[in-house]
Motif scaffolding. Structure first.
Motif, PDB file in Angstrom:
ATOM      1  N   GLY A  97       0.830  -1.206   0.000  1.00 45.71           N
ATOM      2  CA  GLY A  97       0.000   0.000   0.000  1.00 45.71           C
ATOM      3  C   GLY A  97       0.859   1.249   0.000  1.00 45.71           C
ATOM      4  N   ASP A  98       0.683   2.090   1.035  1.00 50.87           N
ATOM      5  CA  ASP A  98       1.432   3.348   1.115  1.00 50.87           C
ATOM      6  C   ASP A  98       2.869   3.150   1.591  1.00 50.87           C
ATOM      7  OD1 ASP A  98       1.214   2.908   3.844  1.00 50.87           O
ATOM      8  OD2 ASP A  98      -0.010   4.668   4.249  1.00 50.87           O
ATOM      9  N   GLY A  99       3.242   1.909   1.874  1.00 55.62           N
ATOM     10  CA  GLY A  99       4.616   1.612   2.274  1.00 55.62           C
ATOM     11  C   GLY A  99       4.860   1.656   3.765  1.00 55.62           C
ATOM     12  N   THR A 100       3.812   1.967   4.550  1.00 58.52           N
ATOM     13  CA  THR A 100       3.973   1.982   6.003  1.00 58.52           C
ATOM     14  C   THR A 100       4.488   0.633   6.498  1.00 58.52           C
ATOM     15  OG1 THR A 100       2.202   3.608   6.273  1.00 58.52           O
ATOM     16  CG2 THR A 100       2.780   2.296   8.217  1.00 58.52           C
ATOM     17  N   TYR A 101       3.939  -0.435   5.939  1.00 61.17           N
ATOM     18  CA  TYR A 101       4.355  -1.790   6.307  1.00 61.17           C
ATOM     19  C   TYR A 101       5.015  -2.448   5.109  1.00 61.17           C
ATOM     20  CZ  TYR A 101       1.246  -0.951  10.218  1.00 61.17           C
ATOM     21  OH  TYR A 101       0.645  -0.418  11.313  1.00 61.17           O
ATOM     22  N   LYS A 102       5.920  -3.344   5.383  1.00 63.90           N
ATOM     23  CA  LYS A 102       6.598  -4.109   4.342  1.00 63.90           C
ATOM     24  C   LYS A 102       5.942  -5.477   4.230  1.00 63.90           C
ATOM     25  CE  LYS A 102       9.489  -0.727   3.920  1.00 63.90           C
ATOM     26  NZ  LYS A 102       8.964   0.390   3.206  1.00 63.90           N
ATOM     27  N   LEU A 103       6.265  -6.185   3.170  1.00 62.39           N
ATOM     28  CA  LEU A 103       5.654  -7.474   2.884  1.00 62.39           C
ATOM     29  C   LEU A 103       5.847  -8.478   4.021  1.00 62.39           C
ATOM     30  CD1 LEU A 103       4.047  -9.067   0.796  1.00 62.39           C
ATOM     31  CD2 LEU A 103       6.214  -9.656  -0.314  1.00 62.39           C
ATOM     32  N   TRP A 104       6.954  -8.393   4.732  1.00 62.91           N
ATOM     33  CA  TRP A 104       7.222  -9.361   5.795  1.00 62.91           C
ATOM     34  C   TRP A 104       6.271  -9.237   6.979  1.00 62.91           C
ATOM     35  CZ3 TRP A 104      12.328  -8.587   8.968  1.00 62.91           C
ATOM     36  CH2 TRP A 104      12.418  -7.289   9.429  1.00 62.91           C
ATOM     37  N   LYS A 105       5.429  -8.229   7.016  1.00 61.28           N
ATOM     38  CA  LYS A 105       4.375  -8.179   8.040  1.00 61.28           C
ATOM     39  C   LYS A 105       3.336  -9.272   7.752  1.00 61.28           C
ATOM     40  CE  LYS A 105       0.700  -5.424  10.052  1.00 61.28           C
ATOM     41  NZ  LYS A 105       0.004  -4.150  10.140  1.00 61.28           N
ATOM     42  N   TYR A 106       3.179  -9.643   6.500  1.00 62.40           N
ATOM     43  CA  TYR A 106       2.103 -10.543   6.071  1.00 62.40           C
ATOM     44  C   TYR A 106       2.568 -11.941   5.698  1.00 62.40           C
ATOM     45  CZ  TYR A 106       0.048  -5.953   5.902  1.00 62.40           C
ATOM     46  OH  TYR A 106      -0.363  -4.692   6.240  1.00 62.40           O
ATOM     47  N   CYS A 107       3.839 -12.078   5.371  1.00 61.09           N
ATOM     48  CA  CYS A 107       4.352 -13.401   5.031  1.00 61.09           C
ATOM     49  C   CYS A 107       5.842 -13.459   5.331  1.00 61.09           C
ATOM     50  CB  CYS A 107       4.069 -13.758   3.582  1.00 61.09           C
ATOM     51  SG  CYS A 107       4.654 -12.596   2.354  1.00 61.09           S
ATOM     52  N   LYS A 108       6.335 -14.669   5.374  1.00 57.83           N
ATOM     53  CA  LYS A 108       7.754 -14.862   5.677  1.00 57.83           C
ATOM     54  C   LYS A 108       8.351 -15.794   4.645  1.00 57.83           C
ATOM     55  CE  LYS A 108       6.754 -18.563   8.965  1.00 57.83           C
ATOM     56  NZ  LYS A 108       6.975 -19.020  10.314  1.00 57.83           N
ATOM     57  N   VAL A 109       9.670 -15.837   4.630  1.00 56.12           N
ATOM     58  CA  VAL A 109      10.378 -16.695   3.683  1.00 56.12           C
ATOM     59  C   VAL A 109      11.513 -17.397   4.400  1.00 56.12           C
ATOM     60  CG1 VAL A 109      11.953 -14.864   2.902  1.00 56.12           C
ATOM     61  CG2 VAL A 109      11.453 -16.799   1.385  1.00 56.12           C
ATOM     62  N   GLU A 110      11.761 -18.602   3.974  1.00 56.12           N
ATOM     63  CA  GLU A 110      12.930 -19.361   4.414  1.00 56.12           C
ATOM     64  C   GLU A 110      13.512 -20.001   3.165  1.00 56.12           C
ATOM     65  OE1 GLU A 110      13.554 -23.500   6.745  1.00 56.12           O
ATOM     66  OE2 GLU A 110      12.492 -21.952   7.875  1.00 56.12           O
ATOM     67  N   ALA A 111      14.783 -19.783   2.929  1.00 56.26           N
ATOM     68  CA  ALA A 111      15.426 -20.335   1.740  1.00 56.26           C
ATOM     69  C   ALA A 111      16.222 -21.578   2.116  1.00 56.26           C
ATOM     70  CB  ALA A 111      16.339 -19.295   1.100  1.00 56.26           C
ATOM     71  N   ARG A 112      15.985 -22.639   1.390  1.00 59.90           N
ATOM     72  CA  ARG A 112      16.746 -23.879   1.524  1.00 59.90           C
ATOM     73  C   ARG A 112      17.681 -23.925   0.329  1.00 59.90           C
ATOM     74  NH1 ARG A 112      17.080 -26.172   5.879  1.00 59.90           N
ATOM     75  NH2 ARG A 112      17.398 -28.125   4.802  1.00 59.90           N
ATOM     76  N   VAL A 113      18.977 -24.024   0.591  1.00 55.15           N
ATOM     77  CA  VAL A 113      19.977 -23.950  -0.473  1.00 55.15           C
ATOM     78  C   VAL A 113      20.740 -25.271  -0.552  1.00 55.15           C
ATOM     79  CG1 VAL A 113      22.022 -22.723  -1.300  1.00 55.15           C
ATOM     80  CG2 VAL A 113      20.207 -21.465  -0.102  1.00 55.15           C
ATOM     81  N   GLY A 114      20.837 -25.781  -1.748  1.00 53.31           N
ATOM     82  CA  GLY A 114      21.576 -27.025  -1.951  1.00 53.31           C
ATOM     83  C   GLY A 114      22.107 -27.086  -3.365  1.00 53.31           C
ATOM     84  N   ARG A 115      22.016 -28.267  -3.930  1.00 51.00           N
ATOM     85  CA  ARG A 115      22.461 -28.456  -5.313  1.00 51.00           C
ATOM     86  C   ARG A 115      21.507 -29.432  -5.974  1.00 51.00           C
ATOM     87  NH1 ARG A 115      26.270 -33.215  -5.446  1.00 51.00           N
ATOM     88  NH2 ARG A 115      26.188 -34.021  -3.331  1.00 51.00           N
ATOM     89  N   GLU A 116      21.507 -29.413  -7.276  1.00 52.73           N
ATOM     90  CA  GLU A 116      20.690 -30.367  -8.013  1.00 52.73           C
ATOM     91  C   GLU A 116      21.198 -31.773  -7.719  1.00 52.73           C
ATOM     92  OE1 GLU A 116      19.299 -31.334 -12.591  1.00 52.73           O
ATOM     93  OE2 GLU A 116      20.863 -29.841 -12.228  1.00 52.73           O
ATOM     94  N   LEU A 117      20.290 -32.687  -7.470  1.00 50.96           N
ATOM     95  CA  LEU A 117      20.660 -34.069  -7.226  1.00 50.96           C
ATOM     96  C   LEU A 117      21.081 -34.724  -8.536  1.00 50.96           C
ATOM     97  CD1 LEU A 117      20.873 -36.584  -5.417  1.00 50.96           C
ATOM     98  CD2 LEU A 117      18.441 -37.001  -5.901  1.00 50.96           C
ATOM     99  N   SER A 118      22.317 -35.157  -8.584  1.00 48.37           N
ATOM    100  CA  SER A 118      22.840 -35.862  -9.752  1.00 48.37           C
ATOM    101  C   SER A 118      22.919 -37.335  -9.400  1.00 48.37           C
ATOM    102  CB  SER A 118      24.229 -35.356 -10.133  1.00 48.37           C
ATOM    103  OG  SER A 118      24.149 -34.003 -10.523  1.00 48.37           O
ATOM    104  N   ILE A 119      22.290 -38.160 -10.203  1.00 44.11           N
ATOM    105  CA  ILE A 119      22.306 -39.596  -9.969  1.00 44.11           C
ATOM    106  C   ILE A 119      23.376 -40.199 -10.870  1.00 44.11           C
ATOM    107  CG2 ILE A 119      20.956 -41.714 -10.044  1.00 44.11           C
ATOM    108  CD1 ILE A 119      18.487 -39.926  -9.529  1.00 44.11           C
ATOM    109  N   PRO A 120      24.384 -40.836 -10.270  1.00 45.95           N
ATOM    110  CA  PRO A 120      25.458 -41.422 -11.080  1.00 45.95           C
ATOM    111  C   PRO A 120      24.919 -42.482 -12.046  1.00 45.95           C
ATOM    112  CG  PRO A 120      26.017 -41.459  -8.728  1.00 45.95           C
ATOM    113  CD  PRO A 120      24.574 -41.043  -8.847  1.00 45.95           C
ATOM    114  N   ALA A 121      25.559 -42.607 -13.185  1.00 48.44           N
ATOM    115  CA  ALA A 121      25.128 -43.565 -14.201  1.00 48.44           C
ATOM    116  C   ALA A 121      25.133 -44.991 -13.667  1.00 48.44           C
ATOM    117  CB  ALA A 121      26.029 -43.462 -15.425  1.00 48.44           C
ATOM    118  N   TYR A 122      26.057 -45.324 -12.784  1.00 48.38           N
ATOM    119  CA  TYR A 122      26.132 -46.696 -12.265  1.00 48.38           C
ATOM    120  C   TYR A 122      24.983 -47.022 -11.314  1.00 48.38           C
ATOM    121  CZ  TYR A 122      28.284 -44.431  -8.202  1.00 48.38           C
ATOM    122  OH  TYR A 122      28.552 -43.618  -7.134  1.00 48.38           O
ATOM    123  N   ALA A 123      24.260 -45.989 -10.842  1.00 51.18           N
ATOM    124  CA  ALA A 123      23.148 -46.225  -9.924  1.00 51.18           C
ATOM    125  C   ALA A 123      21.846 -46.515 -10.678  1.00 51.18           C
ATOM    126  CB  ALA A 123      22.959 -45.028  -9.003  1.00 51.18           C
ATOM    127  N   ALA A 124      21.848 -46.250 -11.959  1.00 49.41           N
ATOM    128  CA  ALA A 124      20.610 -46.417 -12.748  1.00 49.41           C
ATOM    129  C   ALA A 124      20.391 -47.848 -13.147  1.00 49.41           C
ATOM    130  CB  ALA A 124      20.649 -45.530 -13.972  1.00 49.41           C
TER     131      ALA A 124
END
Length: 124
Positions: A97-124
């Motif tokens: 709205g007018d900017g009195t409040y920021k988005l985090w008043k209404y919702c929150k975020v949590e970031a989970r950081v990792g890597r793409e799961l690579s499946i080795p060819a020998y496991a297939a």
């Protein structure tokens, strides 16, 4: 910045809607949604970010998200941890709205950081 040798960080942004959203007036809710759209577009616009998809759990989950399960998720490849932090910071900086409040008043975020799961060819 991502280089040919740098593997992007596979990041899951877990977003929870809190009670303030549910307590908001109809007019305030429209402003919250506008700020939410700005945040989603802001994540996608960060340099080097590739949004892979999202998931909205609002039909099978009712009420605020105080922890897992979250209300919605965004999966993205992100070039570095500083960019992950910049995405999370959008919740602190985007005004509602007018900017009195920021988005985090209404919702929150949590970031989970990792890597793409690579499946080795020998496991297939």
């Amino acid at each position: 910045m991502t280089t040919d040798t740098q593997i992007p960080l596979r990041t899951l942004f877990c977003i929870g809607v809190n009670q303030n959203f549910f307590d908001a007036t109809q007019a305030e809710t429209k402003d919250i949604w506008s700020a939410f759209v700005q945040m989603m577009q802001g994540i996608a616009a960060l340099p080097g970010v590739k949004v892979l998809g999202n998931l909205d759990d609002d039909r099978s989950m009712v009420g605020p998200s105080t922890s897992w399960p979250w209300t919605t998720y965004v999966l993205a490849d992100v070039p570095d941890l500083a960019t992950v932090h910049a995405a999370c910071n959008l919740f602190r900086t985007i005004g509602v709205g007018d900017g009195t409040y920021k988005l985090w008043k209404y919702c929150k975020v949590e970031a989970r950081v990792g890597r793409e799961l690579s499946i080795p060819a020998y496991a297939a």
